[in-house]
Motif scaffolding. Structure first.
Motif, PDB file in Angstrom:
ATOM      1  N   HIS A 205      -6.061   1.637   4.125  1.00 20.80           N
ATOM      2  CA  HIS A 205      -6.572   1.723   2.804  1.00 20.80           C
ATOM      3  C   HIS A 205      -6.192   3.034   2.088  1.00 20.80           C
ATOM      4  O   HIS A 205      -5.794   3.219   0.733  1.00 20.80           O
ATOM      5  CB  HIS A 205      -8.192   1.162   2.722  1.00 20.80           C
ATOM      6  N   THR A 206      -6.703   4.043   2.874  1.00 20.86           N
ATOM      7  CA  THR A 206      -6.638   5.484   2.242  1.00 20.86           C
ATOM      8  C   THR A 206      -4.906   5.639   1.663  1.00 20.86           C
ATOM      9  O   THR A 206      -4.674   6.090   0.623  1.00 20.86           O
ATOM     10  CB  THR A 206      -6.870   6.575   3.005  1.00 20.86           C
ATOM     11  N   ILE A 207      -4.068   5.010   2.417  1.00 23.81           N
ATOM     12  CA  ILE A 207      -2.548   5.335   2.210  1.00 23.81           C
ATOM     13  C   ILE A 207      -2.110   4.093   1.183  1.00 23.81           C
ATOM     14  O   ILE A 207      -1.480   4.649   0.236  1.00 23.81           O
ATOM     15  CB  ILE A 207      -1.855   5.068   3.430  1.00 23.81           C
ATOM     16  N   GLY A 208      -2.436   3.027   1.400  1.00 22.47           N
ATOM     17  CA  GLY A 208      -1.873   1.978   0.460  1.00 22.47           C
ATOM     18  C   GLY A 208      -2.720   1.195  -0.560  1.00 22.47           C
ATOM     19  O   GLY A 208      -2.399   0.429  -1.228  1.00 22.47           O
ATOM     20  N   GLY A 209      -4.096   1.656  -0.231  1.00 21.99           N
ATOM     21  CA  GLY A 209      -5.237   1.065  -1.003  1.00 21.99           C
ATOM     22  C   GLY A 209      -5.434   1.502  -2.629  1.00 21.99           C
ATOM     23  O   GLY A 209      -4.807   2.339  -3.047  1.00 21.99           O
ATOM     24  N   ARG A 210      -5.880   0.644  -3.480  1.00 25.30           N
ATOM     25  CA  ARG A 210      -6.355   0.835  -4.977  1.00 25.30           C
ATOM     26  C   ARG A 210      -5.082   1.149  -5.594  1.00 25.30           C
ATOM     27  O   ARG A 210      -4.992   1.994  -6.640  1.00 25.30           O
ATOM     28  CB  ARG A 210      -7.128   2.112  -5.059  1.00 25.30           C
ATOM     29  N   LEU A 211      -4.027   0.446  -5.251  1.00 29.81           N
ATOM     30  CA  LEU A 211      -2.670   0.710  -6.216  1.00 29.81           C
ATOM     31  C   LEU A 211      -2.557  -0.951  -6.855  1.00 29.81           C
ATOM     32  O   LEU A 211      -2.712  -1.940  -5.995  1.00 29.81           O
ATOM     33  CB  LEU A 211      -1.288   0.780  -5.235  1.00 29.81           C
ATOM     34  N   LYS A 212      -2.226  -0.779  -8.345  1.00 31.51           N
ATOM     35  CA  LYS A 212      -1.783  -2.163  -8.610  1.00 31.51           C
ATOM     36  C   LYS A 212      -0.720  -2.564  -8.317  1.00 31.51           C
ATOM     37  O   LYS A 212      -0.475  -4.041  -8.445  1.00 31.51           O
ATOM     38  CB  LYS A 212      -1.872  -1.887 -10.225  1.00 31.51           C
ATOM     39  N   ASN A 213       0.429  -2.082  -8.023  1.00 26.52           N
ATOM     40  CA  ASN A 213       1.765  -2.527  -7.307  1.00 26.52           C
ATOM     41  C   ASN A 213       2.404  -1.350  -6.699  1.00 26.52           C
ATOM     42  O   ASN A 213       2.191  -0.121  -6.865  1.00 26.52           O
ATOM     43  CB  ASN A 213       2.520  -3.059  -8.549  1.00 26.52           C
ATOM     44  N   PHE A 214       3.035  -1.773  -5.665  1.00 29.30           N
ATOM     45  CA  PHE A 214       3.885  -0.835  -4.699  1.00 29.30           C
ATOM     46  C   PHE A 214       5.195  -0.375  -5.342  1.00 29.30           C
ATOM     47  O   PHE A 214       5.677   0.752  -4.886  1.00 29.30           O
ATOM     48  CB  PHE A 214       4.097  -1.519  -3.501  1.00 29.30           C
ATOM     49  N   LYS A 216       5.907   1.141  -7.806  1.00 33.90           N
ATOM     50  CA  LYS A 216       5.833   2.445  -8.357  1.00 33.90           C
ATOM     51  C   LYS A 216       5.463   3.540  -7.607  1.00 33.90           C
ATOM     52  O   LYS A 216       5.269   4.637  -8.041  1.00 33.90           O
ATOM     53  CB  LYS A 216       5.082   2.385  -9.824  1.00 33.90           C
ATOM     54  N   HIS A 217       5.021   3.185  -6.230  1.00 32.50           N
ATOM     55  CA  HIS A 217       4.657   3.971  -5.192  1.00 32.50           C
ATOM     56  C   HIS A 217       5.596   3.743  -4.060  1.00 32.50           C
ATOM     57  O   HIS A 217       4.912   3.356  -2.943  1.00 32.50           O
ATOM     58  CB  HIS A 217       3.218   3.847  -5.001  1.00 32.50           C
ATOM     59  N   PRO A 218       6.855   3.980  -3.966  1.00 28.98           N
ATOM     60  CA  PRO A 218       7.761   3.777  -2.801  1.00 28.98           C
ATOM     61  C   PRO A 218       7.382   4.521  -1.756  1.00 28.98           C
ATOM     62  O   PRO A 218       7.328   3.959  -0.533  1.00 28.98           O
ATOM     63  CB  PRO A 218       8.957   4.004  -3.302  1.00 28.98           C
ATOM     64  N   VAL A 219       6.979   5.917  -2.095  1.00 27.97           N
ATOM     65  CA  VAL A 219       6.529   6.745  -0.729  1.00 27.97           C
ATOM     66  C   VAL A 219       5.244   6.321  -0.037  1.00 27.97           C
ATOM     67  O   VAL A 219       5.369   5.858   1.215  1.00 27.97           O
ATOM     68  CB  VAL A 219       6.360   7.915  -1.143  1.00 27.97           C
ATOM     69  N   ARG A 220       4.244   5.698  -0.738  1.00 27.46           N
ATOM     70  CA  ARG A 220       2.970   5.178  -0.027  1.00 27.46           C
ATOM     71  C   ARG A 220       3.371   3.767   0.389  1.00 27.46           C
ATOM     72  O   ARG A 220       2.613   3.661   1.322  1.00 27.46           O
ATOM     73  CB  ARG A 220       2.094   5.261  -1.324  1.00 27.46           C
ATOM     74  N   TYR A 221       4.161   3.128  -0.273  1.00 26.61           N
ATOM     75  CA  TYR A 221       4.560   1.904   0.305  1.00 26.61           C
ATOM     76  C   TYR A 221       5.006   1.901   1.716  1.00 26.61           C
ATOM     77  O   TYR A 221       4.831   1.156   2.607  1.00 26.61           O
ATOM     78  CB  TYR A 221       5.499   1.031  -0.639  1.00 26.61           C
ATOM     79  N   LYS A 222       6.001   2.782   1.791  1.00 28.00           N
ATOM     80  CA  LYS A 222       6.846   2.989   3.153  1.00 28.00           C
ATOM     81  C   LYS A 222       5.783   3.359   4.101  1.00 28.00           C
ATOM     82  O   LYS A 222       5.625   2.995   5.324  1.00 28.00           O
ATOM     83  CB  LYS A 222       7.700   4.058   3.077  1.00 28.00           C
ATOM     84  N   MET A 223       4.968   4.508   3.942  1.00 29.93           N
ATOM     85  CA  MET A 223       3.830   4.841   4.665  1.00 29.93           C
ATOM     86  C   MET A 223       2.901   3.791   5.264  1.00 29.93           C
ATOM     87  O   MET A 223       2.499   3.425   6.336  1.00 29.93           O
ATOM     88  CB  MET A 223       3.018   6.247   4.412  1.00 29.93           C
TER      89      MET A 223
END
Ligand code: FES
Length: 277
Positions: A205-214, A216-223
């Motif tokens: 959740h810390t890495i990929g949570g609280r995002l509206k869409n992935f 715009k956050h390719p690095v966090r999505y990958k992690m």
């Protein structure tokens, strides 16, 4: 009456209609966890046999008390007085709250001990003995929501235990290339703890949570994708890391007490020097 006995539920007078050995898994879980708690409590209060030959037990690291064996401290830092409330505080008790809190509030362990210790419920389709259910909305179970903070503390401990594992490859003169069974045991313990932490639901959740869409956050999505793969095996890592940490402590205790000899695969010449820093 509430729960499965509430008026709106089907009227089944048997506790369960299951005919398989549904009690086996919670019984095994109870036995293993209870044994670990007994052993860990004994070790936490023992206050001895936690350091030998550049090996420090994960139960006692970081060793923060003035009562610590000097070589077991980190850079000689001992901020905690040896005498608190007029009794000698075992160094393990100072830090125990963090690994204990991390495991006690872990989402997987909650399921495990709610079933095996509290029987709430003991298994799927088996009625629990409790008459009321308040979930984790009241004290003390509302404390389970602190898991993410214990996760952060656990990361700090992982760094320290990794440091302990790395310096166990040095000899007493500070030279690298000192490989023993103890070094490998500490390395395995640290590696298992990293896998346990990185597969944690709070980590995901810390890495990929609280995002509206992935997108715009390719690095966090990958992690998040990597952590999600680990997350599938979180239960396995929970048990492996528990076993690895327990064995690391047993190993260091046995070596420190002289019961076992730490076998060296490779050992460099020793000079007249001994320090963990
Ligand atoms: Fe198990 Fe976080 S969910 S350690």
């Amino acid at each position: 009456m509430s729960g499965v006995f509430s008026p709106t539920r089907a009227k089944i007078d048997k506790r369960t209609l299951r005919t398989d050995k549904w009690w086996l898994e919670p019984a095994i879980t109870f036995g293993v966890l209870f044994s670990f708690v007994i052993y860990a409590t004994f070790r936490a209060f023992e206050g001895a046999n936690y350091y030998a030959e550049h090996l420090i037990s994960p139960f006692y690291s970081p060793c923060l008390s003035e009562a610590c064996v000097p070589e077991a401290t980190m850079f000689g830092w001992t901020p905690v007085s040896a005498e608190i409330f007029n009794f000698a505080l075992s160094p393990a008790l100072i830090i125990l709250i963090f690994p204990l809190g991390f495991r006690m509030t872990c989402y997987y362990y909650r399921k495990a001990y709610y079933r095996s210790f509290w029987m709430s419920p003991p298994a799927c389709a088996v009625a629990e003995p409790h008459k009321t259910y308040t979930g984790e909305t009241r004290f003390p179970l509302i404390i389970q929501n602190s898991h993410r903070y214990f996760f952060y503390a656990g990361l700090v401990l992982n760094v320290i235990l990794t440091y302990d594992a790395v310096i166990s490859y040095r000899n007493a003169a500070g030279e690298w290339g000192h490989v023993s069974v103890g070094s490998l045991v500490l390395t395995l313990s640290a590696a298992m703890l990293w896998l346990y932490s990185l597969s944690c639901h709070s980590c995901r959740h810390t890495i990929g949570g609280r995002l509206k869409n992935f997108s715009k956050h390719p690095v966090r999505y990958k992690m998040w994708s990597w952590v999600s793969v680990l997350n599938h095996s979180h239960q396995r890592f929970a048990w492996f890391s528990l076993a690895a940490v327990a064995f690391a402590d047993i190993y260091v205790r046995q070596v420190a007490s002289g019961a076992w000899t730490n076998f060296y695969f490779f050992q460099r010449t020793l000079k007249n020097h001994d320090s963990r820093t």
